[in-house]
Design a protein around this motif. Structure first.
Motif, PDB file in Angstrom:
ATOM      1  N   GLN A 176       0.860  -1.184   0.000  1.00  0.00           N
ATOM      2  CA  GLN A 176       0.000   0.000   0.000  1.00  0.00           C
ATOM      3  C   GLN A 176       0.899   1.238   0.000  1.00  0.00           C
ATOM      4  O   GLN A 176       1.880   1.303   0.736  1.00  0.00           O
ATOM      5  N   ARG A 219       3.825   0.764   2.709  1.00  0.00           N
ATOM      6  CA  ARG A 219       3.557  -0.269   3.698  1.00  0.00           C
ATOM      7  C   ARG A 219       3.426  -1.622   3.016  1.00  0.00           C
ATOM      8  O   ARG A 219       2.938  -1.714   1.897  1.00  0.00           O
ATOM      9  N   ASN A 237       1.637  -5.072   3.934  1.00  0.00           N
ATOM     10  CA  ASN A 237       0.669  -5.652   4.869  1.00  0.00           C
ATOM     11  C   ASN A 237       0.547  -4.808   6.136  1.00  0.00           C
ATOM     12  O   ASN A 237       0.461  -5.315   7.251  1.00  0.00           O
ATOM     13  N   GLY A 238       0.547  -3.492   5.961  1.00  0.00           N
ATOM     14  CA  GLY A 238       0.346  -2.577   7.072  1.00  0.00           C
ATOM     15  C   GLY A 238       1.605  -2.125   7.779  1.00  0.00           C
ATOM     16  O   GLY A 238       1.560  -1.162   8.557  1.00  0.00           O
ATOM     17  N   GLU A 239       2.763  -2.757   7.518  1.00  0.00           N
ATOM     18  CA  GLU A 239       4.013  -2.386   8.177  1.00  0.00           C
ATOM     19  C   GLU A 239       4.798  -1.427   7.285  1.00  0.00           C
ATOM     20  O   GLU A 239       4.964  -1.663   6.092  1.00  0.00           O
ATOM     21  N   SER A 295      -2.901  -7.270  17.424  1.00  0.00           N
ATOM     22  CA  SER A 295      -3.011  -7.416  15.977  1.00  0.00           C
ATOM     23  C   SER A 295      -3.058  -8.895  15.611  1.00  0.00           C
ATOM     24  O   SER A 295      -2.270  -9.700  16.126  1.00  0.00           O
ATOM     25  N   SER A 337      -3.413 -11.173  11.957  1.00  0.00           N
ATOM     26  CA  SER A 337      -3.464 -11.057  10.505  1.00  0.00           C
ATOM     27  C   SER A 337      -3.268 -12.402   9.837  1.00  0.00           C
ATOM     28  O   SER A 337      -2.607 -13.295  10.370  1.00  0.00           O
ATOM     29  N   SER A 371      -6.980  -8.661   8.447  1.00  0.00           N
ATOM     30  CA  SER A 371      -6.297  -8.290   9.688  1.00  0.00           C
ATOM     31  C   SER A 371      -7.287  -7.620  10.622  1.00  0.00           C
ATOM     32  O   SER A 371      -8.212  -6.917  10.189  1.00  0.00           O
ATOM     33  N   ASN A 395      -7.180  -5.291  14.248  1.00  0.00           N
ATOM     34  CA  ASN A 395      -6.284  -4.526  15.114  1.00  0.00           C
ATOM     35  C   ASN A 395      -7.092  -3.824  16.187  1.00  0.00           C
ATOM     36  O   ASN A 395      -8.211  -3.345  15.933  1.00  0.00           O
ATOM     37  N   ASN A 449      -9.652  -5.123   8.490  1.00  0.00           N
ATOM     38  CA  ASN A 449      -9.329  -4.789   7.102  1.00  0.00           C
ATOM     39  C   ASN A 449      -9.231  -6.071   6.279  1.00  0.00           C
ATOM     40  O   ASN A 449      -8.607  -7.050   6.715  1.00  0.00           O
ATOM     41  N   SER A 456     -11.145  -4.240  -1.528  1.00  0.00           N
ATOM     42  CA  SER A 456     -10.691  -3.973  -0.167  1.00  0.00           C
ATOM     43  C   SER A 456     -11.851  -3.469   0.674  1.00  0.00           C
ATOM     44  O   SER A 456     -12.743  -2.771   0.167  1.00  0.00           O
ATOM     45  N   ALA A 474     -12.957  -2.230   4.915  1.00  0.00           N
ATOM     46  CA  ALA A 474     -12.465  -1.826   6.228  1.00  0.00           C
ATOM     47  C   ALA A 474     -13.643  -1.443   7.111  1.00  0.00           C
ATOM     48  O   ALA A 474     -14.592  -0.794   6.650  1.00  0.00           O
TER      49      ALA A 474
END
Length: 883
Positions: free
Chosen positions: A160, A168, A170-172, A644, A646, A661, A663, A699, A716, A718
């Motif tokens: 992303q 990012r 996978n969100g990291e 978290s 995932s 995922s 969170n 998400n 996607s 959320a």
């Protein structure tokens, strides 16, 4: 019931895509034609008979058997290969009604046996997955000609890219980008997104690499960090590559770009310069609020001096001017009363940033490694703001009206040096790492505040004027030391212990002087609005834990114990402010890697939130006469617990991707702004601690390639539930919100001749405040986009971009329907097609507009900001493509 209905709607598109993946399969066995023994590890590639494109790949097990899933009704060829054996082609026709198609045994002959009449057709895998790396082949994605790296990364599942360029996986957050294993712009991975051409890229590697020892300070619960490595095609190495572009439009609009780079085994050099006053439109960055003029100049150089020493340096200059005008309407909820605040706001800002980074990587011997990173930065900023405002009460009665002007300037310089040394002992998994860093920052700021406000009270009209100069001098110094030791206590289990020391000293002066109209100078000190202090912050951090990282299973559990002390001495206040506290922060993670790129991971982390210098400052800030800000020297340390869970699945053959995922963040002693209303109906703000806020989100993302149609469907979803605590006039309250969003996009590409991208999305947000009756507020945003690009005869190409947005549920004229139309046409030049001339049209319908809604713990604000509108630009581009 409504919440469950929302969850159903949000996940519907994703479940539809998943349902399509349940299909038929082929099963069989591969054996040696002479010995009749099963062949273990033979590769079985299933190809579409009509065009020899690959459908799926499998490997035989210990019994020589294979199983190929996710096939549809069609005619295929099985291409069987094994080292030392001649390839075999086997025809198969699939029928959906037959479920698993068992085709029996297939024999192979050794390579010394001649086999006539067999033609082997195959292709390299689009992705390779190992425990630490996912490697994507760029040629799998049919990109438009002259696409840049950012365009490619957006097509790769799991990546992303935010509007500001933050990457990012996978969100990291991705902390660095490398090219052929060498650092590329050490502290700014965003530079590569807009400047590296996709046609140079061979593979994109998403890497989980071991984090340096500094992670003890961030409280991260993972021993790895995300890194992207770009490998360059062999035929493009040792050659200069880049482009030169210049564009001009009526109305003094311009855009220019000049990039040149060369990547070799020994050294790498990249020189990038760009600038425009069209909000980055030509680089696909349109949509920014305000009207900006930005110039960026950057240089990166890497060299392998020998097999033990590597050097990297980068230098970046940024020059940004922004002209921003906005109107806003804000509704605040305090106790059971509503307050309304309207403003017209104009701001001119200029920012210049200079950054020089260097890095040395030294391999002292087979066991010792050393890294040295230096950073030197300069910054200059100025800002001129004018604000006209009016406030109303809950009965539409006027409370105040007026204007204010703020003129500010800031100069800053910073220097930091980090040294990391690691010793890898002979025993497996035994290592010692030491990191030492020092940072010195100096900032000087001057703020001229001029305001005239009329307050309407029961006693009549009250005028308040302000003409002051605020001067700030801030000089923090920070020393960090981290020592990490890891040793294996079981075959796959390591004991990790760390010690960290943070020692920071800060000298801070805030001086306010009133304007002397007789002498026409700011020479009348205001002691009540001035303060100076020296503070010392010391944190001793102790961490101990165990971790395991196997091929399938990984886990880690640790406990951080931090002894934190503040000692602040004020120049104009009696007594020191001291804070001494022990903070215990547990962290843990648990992960499992399935076959075929499927991974599940759970993590928990507790982290502390320290108050800032501004939040602890003991003197008020009157720069905004309607919002008086006080510091709180006795504010406590905040804490947040984050959970978290995932699951990520990527099929390396079909390229189908699914990710889900969940969170959750829960706050204790959260630092928020408490609000009080004084006798003049002004807001008085002071930081306070409160417990009870939380945020829970789910998400879902899926990617479904349709190989026959050369297209991809992306979906996607959320959902988020949140509660934000507030304190108003001494009473606790909260704002509860629920939001969900759903987007669906379709991408079609045929070689580099045609590409179509279309998408639609909807987001909905509802908020309720505890101290208000019947105050549930819901609003939504709907969007549709279409992007079409095609190559035509005679070297022509054209593109059209259309967007349509609907903003609903807002107040007044903030509800809008906005169409947006862009177009371009270009003609190739020169015999080698290295040049092009392009005509671009932006916002043809002249309808571009920026509308935002801001939600706070006790307010809702709708904002309109000026944006760049219709212009036509002619540009010339020359592409440098060395061989």
């Amino acid at each position: 019931m409504k919440r469950w209905l929302i969850l159903f709607v949000v996940t519907f598109c994703n479940l539809q895509l998943l349902a399509q993946s349940i299909e038929v399969a082929i099963k069989g066995r591969i054996y040696d034609g002479e010995s009749k023994e099963s062949l273990v590890g033979a590769t079985v590639t299933c190809l579409f008979a009509k065009d020899s494109s690959r459908a799926v790949v499998g490997i035989t097990d210990k019994n020589g058997e294979f199983l190929l899933n996710e096939l549809s009704e069609d005619f295929y060829y099985l291409n069987v290969t094994y080292i030392g054996y001649k390839p075999v082609v086997f025809p198969v026709r699939m029928k959906l009604s037959r479920g698993v198609n068992y085709i029996g045994d297939i024999s192979m002959l050794r390579s010394d046996v001649k086999l006539v009449g067999i033609s082997v057709v195959g292709s390299e895998a689009a992705v390779r997955i190992t425990r630490d790396t996912m490697e994507f082949r760029s040629s799998y994605y049919h990109m438009r000609e002259h696409s840049v790296l950012g365009d490619l990364l957006r097509r790769i599942p799991g990546i992303q890219i935010a509007q500001d360029g933050t990457i990012r996986i996978n969100g990291e957050i991705v902390k660095s980008i490398m090219v052929d294993g060498k650092s590329f712009f050490i502290n700014d991975p965003k530079v590569a997104l807009r400047n590296l051409h996709v046609d140079m890229v061979d593979k994109v590697q998403l890497i989980n690499r071991k984090a340096k020892g500094g992670d003890i300070f961030s409280g991260e619960n993972s021993p790895t960090e995300k890194v992207i490595n770009i490998t360059i095609k062999k035929d493009r190495q040792n050659a200069w590559d880049g482009e030169i572009m210049g564009g001009f439009a009526i109305g003094d609009r311009f855009a220019m770009k000049a990039n040149i780079n060369r990547f070799r085994d020994v050294d790498q050099i990249a020189i990038f310069t760009s600038g425009d006053n069209v909000n980055g439109y030509l680089e696909g960055l349109e949509g920014n609020a305000g009207i900006s003029r930005k110039l960026t100049h950057s240089l990166n150089y890497s060299r392998s001096i020998n097999d033990k020493v590597g050097f990297n340096a980068s230098y970046i200059i940024q020059d940004l001017n922004v002209d921003e005008s906005k109107t806003s309407f804000q509704k605040s909820y305090i106790d059971d009363t509503n307050y309304y605040y309207n403003q017209r706001y104009k701001q001119l800002s200029e920012t210049k940033i200079y950054n020089l980074n260097t890095k040395w990587d030294i391999k002292l011997d087979s066991n010792w490694t050393l890294s040295i990173v230096n950073n030197f930065g300069l910054s200059k900023a100025s800002n001129l703001m004018t604000n006209y405002h009016v406030s109303y009460g809950d009965r539409s009665q006027m409370l105040d009206t007026g204007w204010l002007t703020n003129r500010a300037s800031r100069n800053g310089s910073s220097f930091s040096n980090s040294v990391f040394i690691e010793r890898q002992f002979n025993s497996d998994g035994h290592r010692l790492g030491v990191m030492l860093s020092y940072t010195n920052y100096i900032s000087r700021e001057r703020n001229y505040n001029l305001s005239n406000t009329s307050f309407l009270t029961n006693q009549g009209r009250y005028w308040d004027t302000l003409n002051t100069l605020g001067a700030v001098f801030n000089k923090p110094k920070t020393l960090q030391l981290a020592i990490t030791h890891s040793i294996k206590i079981l075959p796959k289990v390591s004991l990790v212990s760390s010690y960290g020391l943070v020692r920071s000293y800060n000298h801070y002066d805030f001086t306010t002087t009133d304007f002397n109209y007789l002498d026409n100078k700011y020479d009348r000190p205001i002691d009540s609005l001035s303060a100076g202090f020296s503070s010392t912050f010391v944190s001793n951090i102790f961490r101990i834990g165990i971790s395991s990282a196997g091929e399938k299973f990984e886990y880690g559990v640790s406990l951080n114990a931090s002894r934190i002390s503040y000692n602040t001495c004020y120049s104009n206040i009696k007594g020191d402010v001291k804070l001494l506290n022990w903070v215990f922060l547990p962290t843990s993670y648990l992960g499992y890697n399935f076959n075929n790129g499927r991974r599940v991971r759970f993590s928990f982390a507790a982290s502390s939130v320290l108050p800032t210098v501004e939040q602890m400052r003991p003197v008020p800030d009157y720069s905004n006469p309607l919002v008086i800000k006080y510091g709180n020297p006795n504010i406590n340390i905040g804490k947040v617990n984050t959970y978290s869970l995932s699951y990520n699945a990527l099929n390396s053959v079909t390229m189908k991707y699914f990710s889900v995922s969940a969170n959750g963040s829960f706050f204790k002693n959260q630092i928020i702004n408490g609000i009080w209303i004084d006798s003049l109906k002004r807001q008085v703000i002071q930081p306070v601690n409160i417990t009870g806020s939380y945020s829970i989100g789910i998400n879902i993302e899926s990617n479904f390639p349709l190989k026959k149609q050369r297209s991809t469907i992306n979906a996607s979803s959320a959902v988020n539930f949140a509660r934000n605590m507030s304190i108003a006039n001494g009473f606790e309250g909260y704002g509860q919100s629920i939001s969900f969003s759903q987007s669906l996009s379709y991408i079609y590409s045929y070689k580099d001749l045609l590409s179509i991208m279309t998408g639609t999305g909807i987001s909905y947000y509802k908020v309720r405040y505890s101290d208000q009756d019947n105050n549930i507020r819901g609003y939504f945003t709907y969007s549709f986009t279409l992007d079409f690009n095609a190559k035509m005869p005679l070297g022509l190409s054209a593109g059209v971009g259309f967007g349509y947005s609907i903003y609903g549920g807002r107040g007044g004229d903030f509800n809008s329907s906005l169409p947006m139309l862009n177009a371009n046409i270009s003609k190739q030049l020169f015999s080698n097609h290295n040049g092009a001339i392009r005509l671009s049209a932006f916002d043809i319908l002249k309808s571009n507009l920026s509308i935002n809604r801001n939600i706070g713990s006790n307010f809702i604000e709708d904002v309109k900001i000026n944006v760049l509108q219709r212009f036509f630009m002619v540009s010339f581009i020359y592409y440098i493509k060395g061989k």
